[in-house]
Design a protein around this motif. Structure first.
Motif, short mmCIF file in Angstrom:
data_model
loop_
_atom_site.label_atom_id
_atom_site.label_comp_id
_atom_site.label_asym_id
_atom_site.label_seq_id
_atom_site.Cartn_x
_atom_site.Cartn_y
_atom_site.Cartn_z
N ASP A 175 42.27 26.55 26.79
CA ASP A 175 41.18 26.13 27.66
C ASP A 175 41.06 26.97 28.93
OD1 ASP A 175 40.55 24.02 25.91
OD2 ASP A 175 42.05 22.72 26.86
N LEU A 176 41.90 28.01 29.05
CA LEU A 176 41.95 28.76 30.30
C LEU A 176 40.60 29.36 30.67
CD1 LEU A 176 43.33 30.05 32.71
CD2 LEU A 176 44.11 31.91 31.21
N GLU A 177 39.95 30.05 29.75
CA GLU A 177 38.72 30.74 30.09
C GLU A 177 37.61 29.75 30.47
OE1 GLU A 177 37.46 33.66 27.31
OE2 GLU A 177 39.26 34.89 27.58
N GLU A 178 37.48 28.67 29.71
CA GLU A 178 36.46 27.68 30.05
C GLU A 178 36.72 27.07 31.42
OE1 GLU A 178 34.79 23.33 28.60
OE2 GLU A 178 35.59 24.69 27.07
N ASN A 179 37.98 26.76 31.70
CA ASN A 179 38.32 26.18 33.00
C ASN A 179 38.05 27.16 34.14
OD1 ASN A 179 39.07 23.70 31.95
ND2 ASN A 179 41.23 24.26 31.74
N CYS A 180 38.34 28.43 33.91
CA CYS A 180 38.05 29.44 34.94
C CYS A 180 36.55 29.50 35.21
CB CYS A 180 38.57 30.81 34.49
SG CYS A 180 40.34 31.04 34.73
N GLY A 181 35.74 29.38 34.16
CA GLY A 181 34.30 29.37 34.34
C GLY A 181 33.83 28.15 35.12
N TYR A 182 34.31 26.98 34.73
CA TYR A 182 33.89 25.73 35.35
C TYR A 182 34.27 25.69 36.82
CZ TYR A 182 33.37 20.66 36.07
OH TYR A 182 33.01 19.42 36.56
N PHE A 183 35.56 25.91 37.10
CA PHE A 183 36.02 25.79 38.48
C PHE A 183 35.66 27.03 39.30
CE2 PHE A 183 38.64 22.62 36.32
CZ PHE A 183 38.50 21.55 37.19
N GLY A 184 35.56 28.19 38.65
CA GLY A 184 35.11 29.38 39.36
C GLY A 184 33.69 29.24 39.84
N GLU A 185 32.84 28.61 39.03
CA GLU A 185 31.45 28.41 39.45
C GLU A 185 31.36 27.41 40.59
OE1 GLU A 185 27.22 29.24 39.13
OE2 GLU A 185 29.12 30.28 38.77
N ARG A 186 32.28 26.49 40.65
CA ARG A 186 32.34 25.59 41.82
C ARG A 186 32.53 26.41 43.09
NH1 ARG A 186 36.04 20.22 41.20
NH2 ARG A 186 36.74 21.14 43.14
N LEU B 19 45.28 36.97 34.11
CA LEU B 19 44.07 37.26 34.87
C LEU B 19 42.90 37.29 33.90
CD1 LEU B 19 42.51 38.23 37.43
CD2 LEU B 19 43.11 40.56 36.74
N VAL B 20 41.95 36.41 34.09
CA VAL B 20 40.80 36.31 33.17
C VAL B 20 39.71 37.28 33.58
CG1 VAL B 20 39.03 34.79 32.23
CG2 VAL B 20 41.35 33.94 32.57
N LEU B 21 39.31 37.25 34.84
CA LEU B 21 38.27 38.13 35.39
C LEU B 21 38.29 38.00 36.90
CD1 LEU B 21 36.44 35.54 35.86
CD2 LEU B 21 35.09 36.30 33.94
N VAL B 22 37.33 38.64 37.55
CA VAL B 22 37.23 38.51 39.00
C VAL B 22 35.80 38.17 39.39
CG1 VAL B 22 39.12 40.15 39.34
CG2 VAL B 22 36.75 40.95 39.48
N SER C 31 42.43 21.74 39.78
CA SER C 31 42.29 22.34 38.45
C SER C 31 43.60 22.77 37.82
CB SER C 31 41.37 23.56 38.54
OG SER C 31 41.99 24.59 39.30
N GLY C 32 44.63 23.01 38.64
CA GLY C 32 45.87 23.58 38.12
C GLY C 32 45.77 25.08 37.89
N LEU C 33 44.66 25.68 38.31
CA LEU C 33 44.47 27.12 38.19
C LEU C 33 45.02 27.81 39.43
CD1 LEU C 33 40.86 27.06 36.68
CD2 LEU C 33 42.97 27.57 35.45
N ASN C 34 44.86 29.13 39.48
CA ASN C 34 45.47 29.90 40.57
C ASN C 34 44.49 30.97 41.06
OD1 ASN C 34 47.39 30.87 42.35
ND2 ASN C 34 48.45 32.10 40.82
N PHE C 35 43.29 30.52 41.49
CA PHE C 35 42.32 31.45 42.06
C PHE C 35 42.92 32.07 43.33
CE2 PHE C 35 39.49 28.61 39.67
CZ PHE C 35 38.70 29.54 39.00
N GLN C 36 42.75 33.39 43.47
CA GLN C 36 43.29 34.09 44.63
C GLN C 36 42.20 34.94 45.28
OE1 GLN C 36 46.99 36.16 43.60
NE2 GLN C 36 47.43 34.57 42.08
N LEU C 37 42.07 34.81 46.60
CA LEU C 37 41.09 35.57 47.36
C LEU C 37 41.72 36.86 47.86
CD1 LEU C 37 38.31 35.79 48.79
CD2 LEU C 37 39.32 34.50 50.70
N ILE C 38 41.15 37.99 47.50
CA ILE C 38 41.65 39.29 47.92
C ILE C 38 40.60 39.92 48.83
CG2 ILE C 38 42.27 41.63 47.17
CD1 ILE C 38 42.72 38.78 44.77
N LEU C 39 41.00 40.24 50.06
CA LEU C 39 40.07 40.72 51.06
C LEU C 39 40.33 42.18 51.42
CD1 LEU C 39 40.12 37.66 53.51
CD2 LEU C 39 38.34 38.22 51.85
#
Length: 223
Positions: free
Chosen positions: A80-91, A125-128, A40-48
């Motif tokens: 397109d950032l927010e839409e892409n975050c939704g699409y790939f975040g839902e994946r 940062l769009v959301l978590v 996606s070219g995004l930068n999802f980060q897992l925080i534990l």
């Protein structure tokens, strides 16, 4: 568990058990996030094991409890950032469901604590997404709009289109408003978002659900 089954089973969970994400589940989740970032070219980060983000009045208002893990949806600023975050975040969300984890999209009811995630100068940062082992709750039917409420234009619709819209109606959206509408134009589909907070994120989520339900891929969308 197949993706369509994950769509039907998933609920937004706000209360979590004292169980760490670890072992094979953690490895699979992190590998899937890494793969999603590459594609996606995004930068999802897992925080534990970080409870501070949800230790605030806003989180209490949002009825969150014992949230210690979350995924930060981050990407390069752009239209397109927010839409892409939704699409790939839902994946990622549906993959988490497949491996036994629970999730909840969170737009504003949390504390942004920058030291726990990294932002490049061009990033936002769009959301978590809260994630973990949810406390079991009764599976209640989701309140959804009717098909006729979210389909516009064409009166004659093929079964794959209906299947796609039905899957989209099971998608999580801000305040469960379902502010979207699908149109079939020839052999292509367009989905228009409504107005409201995070409506572009919602658009990405419902488009991914539509693809799963319809059996189509990204080429179905009218550019």
């Amino acid at each position: 568990m197949e993706l369509l089954e994950a769509i039907k089973c998933r609920r937004s969970i706000r209360t979590y058990a004292d169980q760490k994400i670890e072992g094979d589940v953690l490895s699979h989740l992190q590998n899937f996030i890494d793969l999603t970032n590459r594609e996606s070219g995004l930068n999802f980060q897992l925080i534990l094991n970080e409870p501070k983000a949800f230790d605030c009045l806003l989180s209490k208002i949002g009825r969150f409890s014992n949230v210690c893990n979350y995924i930060a949806a981050i990407g390069k600023k752009g239209p397109d950032l927010e839409e892409n975050c939704g699409y790939f975040g839902e994946r990622i969300v549906l993959e988490a469901q497949r491996i036994g984890l629970n999730t909840c999209w969170v737009g504003g009811t949390y504390n942004k604590i920058p030291r726990f995630f990294s932002l490049r100068p061009e990033d936002k940062l769009v959301l978590v997404i809260a994630i973990g082992y949810g406390v079991p709750k009764e599976m209640k039917p989701r309140p959804t709009k009717k098909l006729s409420d979210v389909i516009g234009g064409n009166d004659t619709t093929p079964s794959w289109f209906i299947d796609g819209v039905e899957a989209a109606l099971l998608a999580p959206t801000a305040l469960n408003q379902q502010l979207f509408k699908f149109y079939l134009i020839g052999d292509k589909v367009t989905c228009k978002k409504g107005r409201g907070f995070f409506s572009a994120v919602d658009l990405g989520i419902v488009k991914y659900h539509f693809e799963i339900g319809s059996g189509k891929d990204h080429r179905i969308w009218l550019s």
